[in-house]
Enzyme design. Sequence first.
Site, short mmCIF file in Angstrom:
data_model
loop_
_atom_site.label_atom_id
_atom_site.label_comp_id
_atom_site.label_asym_id
_atom_site.label_seq_id
_atom_site.Cartn_x
_atom_site.Cartn_y
_atom_site.Cartn_z
N ARG A 44 -23.76 -55.74 -9.10
CA ARG A 44 -22.60 -55.25 -9.85
C ARG A 44 -21.96 -56.43 -10.57
O ARG A 44 -22.36 -57.58 -10.39
CB ARG A 44 -21.60 -54.52 -8.94
N ALA A 46 -20.40 -56.88 -14.74
CA ALA A 46 -20.99 -56.57 -16.04
C ALA A 46 -22.12 -57.51 -16.45
O ALA A 46 -23.21 -57.05 -16.84
CB ALA A 46 -19.89 -56.54 -17.11
N ASP A 235 -15.17 -55.63 -18.02
CA ASP A 235 -16.40 -54.85 -18.18
C ASP A 235 -16.61 -54.40 -19.62
O ASP A 235 -17.74 -54.19 -20.04
CB ASP A 235 -16.39 -53.64 -17.24
#
Length: 345
Positions: A44, A46, A235
Amino acid sequence: MKALEWMGDSLKILDQTRLPVEIKYRMAATYEEVAEAIEKMEVRGAPAIGAAAAYGYALGAIGYSGELADLPAHMEKVQHRLAETRPTAVNLFWALRRMEDRLRDQHEAKELAEIRQALVAEAENIAEDDRRVNRLIGEHGNAIVTAEANILTHCNAGALATVEYGTALGVIRAAQQAGKKVHVYAGETRPFLQGARLTALELMNDHIPVTLIADNMAGFLMQQGNIDLVIVGADRIAANGDTANKIGTYSLAVLAHAHGIPFYVAAPTSTIDLKVPSGQDIPIEERNPKELREVFGVQVAPPEVPVYNPAFDVTPAKLITGIITEKGIVTSPYSVNLLKMMVRS
């Protein structure tokens, strides 16, 4: 600990859902396994998602055994599967576009092996770019950190969220390496506890002073005068500077603004999406209700209670002091200055 590592014919993924209790790896040998690891948040952050998707795309070609003429159709299916895993993180789509461009460049290739080699090389380039970019973010961000600073961060924007070094935590690492005295307050980051499980672990491993707090303590810390600076990752950043980041980021930005505390976003330019005019246009992922009803398999709420579980929120640009990128620090007006920076780069 590395979030991911290419092993020649498979992708070694650190299962971050097990941290800090257990260190366990997934050896992903197919694009479907990479997609599952992204969906389950084993990998996880971005930038790390983007790199993982790039390697997953390459694995899609490695696992293909059909006719050369049918490869584009197969790779379109691979791209679609990887793209649907996490809708908010724009680095995912940026990396997949690079991989698709590299595939198109191979239109004169006569052998599958040649195409596979080119795609693996491009995935490696994406990973190496992330390593380089994060160091530059740290160098630029170091300028905003005073000789002594109490820094609040949210979620995990460190080495575990990237290929190496980190974005928000990269700034903190650079400040420490420059001899500055930093102390980090890490919000636990409900419901997935990335701050408690990952950020606290990273900083302790690097011997950077860190104090873990519950998310709802941040305002009180600011009121007491214990926070000098807030640094978070991102993100997706819209063309006007609105920033999507882990749920709870917006609340911190509002609190920081109310207390006159600088609030910075640290992210690579690959996180900036000029095609999205504002935060209202950023798709927000909603996750499984069980993440709120249960904590590590233990029920903490009535099993049938309705749940709203967005993974991200959007912080308006007006609350952001600056955006730290590998090209430098961008300030308001973001709609003008982000475009200028992206055109130059």
